[in-house]
Design an enzyme around this catalytic site. Structure first.
Site, PDB file in Angstrom:
ATOM      1  N   GLY A 289       7.870  42.822  29.160  1.00 11.31           N
ATOM      2  CA  GLY A 289       8.561  41.793  29.856  1.00 11.31           C
ATOM      3  C   GLY A 289       7.733  40.685  30.148  1.00 11.31           C
ATOM      4  O   GLY A 289       6.523  40.838  30.059  1.00 11.31           O
TER       5      GLY A 289
ATOM      6  N   HIS B  42       3.927  35.923  24.768  1.00 14.94           N
ATOM      7  CA  HIS B  42       4.875  36.760  23.553  1.00 14.94           C
ATOM      8  C   HIS B  42       4.480  36.037  22.222  1.00 14.94           C
ATOM      9  O   HIS B  42       4.471  36.856  21.082  1.00 14.94           O
ATOM     10  CB  HIS B  42       6.188  36.867  24.109  1.00 14.94           C
ATOM     11  CG  HIS B  42       6.451  37.975  24.995  1.00 14.94           C
ATOM     12  ND1 HIS B  42       6.163  37.486  26.465  1.00 14.94           N
ATOM     13  CD2 HIS B  42       6.985  39.078  25.217  1.00 14.94           C
ATOM     14  CE1 HIS B  42       6.702  38.420  27.302  1.00 14.94           C
ATOM     15  NE2 HIS B  42       7.156  39.397  26.408  1.00 14.94           N
TER      16      HIS B  42
ATOM     17  N   HIS C 144      14.684  38.490  21.339  1.00 15.35           N
ATOM     18  CA  HIS C 144      13.259  38.052  21.322  1.00 15.35           C
ATOM     19  C   HIS C 144      12.756  38.492  19.824  1.00 15.35           C
ATOM     20  O   HIS C 144      11.940  39.350  19.666  1.00 15.35           O
ATOM     21  CB  HIS C 144      12.286  38.828  22.301  1.00 15.35           C
ATOM     22  CG  HIS C 144      12.552  40.027  22.894  1.00 15.35           C
ATOM     23  ND1 HIS C 144      12.314  41.201  21.855  1.00 15.35           N
ATOM     24  CD2 HIS C 144      12.615  40.792  23.823  1.00 15.35           C
ATOM     25  CE1 HIS C 144      12.463  42.421  22.594  1.00 15.35           C
ATOM     26  NE2 HIS C 144      12.764  42.202  23.838  1.00 15.35           N
TER      27      HIS C 144
ATOM     28  N   ASP D 151      12.694  37.137  29.472  1.00 17.28           N
ATOM     29  CA  ASP D 151      12.616  38.453  29.450  1.00 17.28           C
ATOM     30  C   ASP D 151      11.800  38.662  30.772  1.00 17.28           C
ATOM     31  O   ASP D 151      10.982  39.763  30.660  1.00 17.28           O
ATOM     32  CB  ASP D 151      11.961  38.906  28.321  1.00 17.28           C
ATOM     33  CG  ASP D 151      11.916  40.470  27.883  1.00 17.28           C
ATOM     34  OD1 ASP D 151      12.758  40.951  28.827  1.00 17.28           O
ATOM     35  OD2 ASP D 151      11.410  40.933  27.010  1.00 17.28           O
TER      36      ASP D 151
ATOM     37  N   ALA E 198       8.734  48.555  25.575  1.00 14.11           N
ATOM     38  CA  ALA E 198       8.596  49.028  27.031  1.00 14.11           C
ATOM     39  C   ALA E 198       9.837  49.878  27.133  1.00 14.11           C
ATOM     40  O   ALA E 198      10.054  50.255  28.422  1.00 14.11           O
ATOM     41  CB  ALA E 198       8.509  47.958  27.911  1.00 14.11           C
TER      42      ALA E 198
END
Ligand SMILES: [Zn+2]
Length: 398
Positions: free
Chosen positions: A328, A269, A231, A292, A143
């Site tokens: 996110g 995620h 991440h 996040d 993103a």
């Protein structure tokens, strides 16, 4: 007439989660803004009233990758009041220490946000700033705004450090981007400022990841800091046996103690089996659970922004309105802890990875554990790990 102030004493009882043990009938005594006792209820210097069954005493959580919540986002905040909306959303849910994460943006925007958030760090509201970008891979930008991705620029790092008043704590960098690794590069400038280079948003090879880790990890250790991976798995190529990419290098580094890997273990995620396998493989001591989070954390589905990018949240999942990349998270860190426990990770490990380990990696040695002498940050939950009370520096904040 003034009186010397007597510190307020608070005594709590319940299942107590220490950095390396869970005590079923534990007690916690806070004096002023410090932890004065953390151990078995039978040995407590001050008797605490019995709490409802299942009451659990956790350390205040530490989130080192967090862009916002409560409808506000750090990359978009133009006033302290806006930024504090996000801080308070997370704090009210048990995150008593957080970095404010920026996203890739133009130089002027980054400098302005660093000034704004640096002042909040000076005021003790946040522990510092994490900058996600702008020296990242175009292919694995997720993103991140593509037009603002730039080659490594050590001078920009120094300007951000100065604008933040020394509160830049970490920056996500891709090792393959020119000017990031090696002499005179971004990683070197970060280390000189006691900021942690965090490997991520990368399409680089295993060898490029290994080289950056070899450059950064020993130099950080001398300063009481640890390298991180931003991440892990998200924003990087998946591990393929003939093209291993950065994932294998990061797992190996974490297993030998050279790296702490962030996991956005929110149930969106990463698959539950990924979460429990990684924690079993490298040990909770080398994992930092993060949110996040973006502005929609704690908010309903709808339209939001993350820096210059439009984001649509549907069923609690945030995606870029154009292209559909995950943009996110919408969880608070206690939600991530709950999801991690639900994935099969022991409570002690999940909590350690959401408090003690991220604090240690960033050199935040006053927080992150229910240890005598540390700041009195406590998250009291029910048996299902839902927040019922939050204490920060000895003061009730929720
Ligand atoms: Zn992020």
């Amino acid at each position: 007439m003034s009186h010397p102030s007597t510190p307020v004493t608070t005594a709590l009882r319940g299942r107590l989660v220490l950095p390396d043990a869970v005590i079923e009938d534990g007690a916690l005594v806070l004096e002023g803004d410090r932890v004065a006792y953390a151990g078995p209820a039978a040995g407590a210097p001050v008797a605490a009233a019995h709490a409802p069954a299942g009451t659990t005493l956790l350390p205040g959580l530490v989130d080192v990758h967090d862009h916002g919540g409560g409808g506000a986002s750090f990359p978009d905040a133009t006033s302290a009041e806006q930024a504090l909306v996000a801080v308070r959303e997370h704090r009210a849910n048990g995150t008593t220490t957080m970095l404010a994460s920026l996203v890739t943006a133009g130089r002027e925007t980054l400098i302005a946000r660093a000034q704004l958030l640096g002042a909040l760090a000076d005021a003790g509201e946040i522990a510092g700033i994490h900058s996600e970008g702008p020296f990242l891979s175009y292919e694995r930008r997720g993103a991140q705004s593509p037009e603002h991705l730039v080659p490594g620029d050590a001078a920009l790092v120094r300007d951000l450090v100065a604008a933040s008043g020394g509160h830049l704590r970490s920056m996500t960098v891709a090792p393959e981007v020119p000017g990031v690794a090696g002499p005179g590069g971004v990683a070197e400038a970060l280390i000189a400022a006691d900021a942690v280079p965090s490997l991520g948003h990368t399409s680089g090879s295993a060898e490029q990841a290994e080289a950056l880790i070899a450059q950064v990890a020993p130099a950080l250790r001398e300063r009481g800091l640890e390298m991180t991976a931003t991440h892990l798995f998200n924003g990087m190529p998946p591990l393929h046996h003939r093209e291993p990419g950065p994932v294998a290098a990061c797992l190996a580094a974490a297993a030998r103690g050279d790296m702490v890997v962030e996991l956005v273990a929110d149930g969106v995620h990463l698959a539950p089996a990924t979460i429990r396998s990684v924690i079993e493989m490298v040990g909770a001591d080398h994992v930092a659970l993060v949110t996040d989070a973006m502005a929609a954390a704690g908010m309903p589905d709808g339209s939001y922004v993350l820096g210059p990018m439009a984001v649509t949240v549907a069923d609690g999942v945030a995606r870029l309105t154009e292209g559909g990349s995950i943009a996110g998270g919408t969880a608070r860190l206690i939600d991530v802890v709950r999801a991690t426990v639900a994935a099969g990770v022991p409570l002690l490990d999940a909590v350690r990875a959401a408090s003690w380990v991220p604090a240690r990696a960033l050199g935040l040695n006053d927080v992150g554990g229910l240890v005598v002498g540390r700041r009195a940050d406590v998250l009291v939950t029910d048996a299902d790990l839902r927040p019922v009370r939050v204490i920060r520096a000895g003061v009730d904040v929720a």
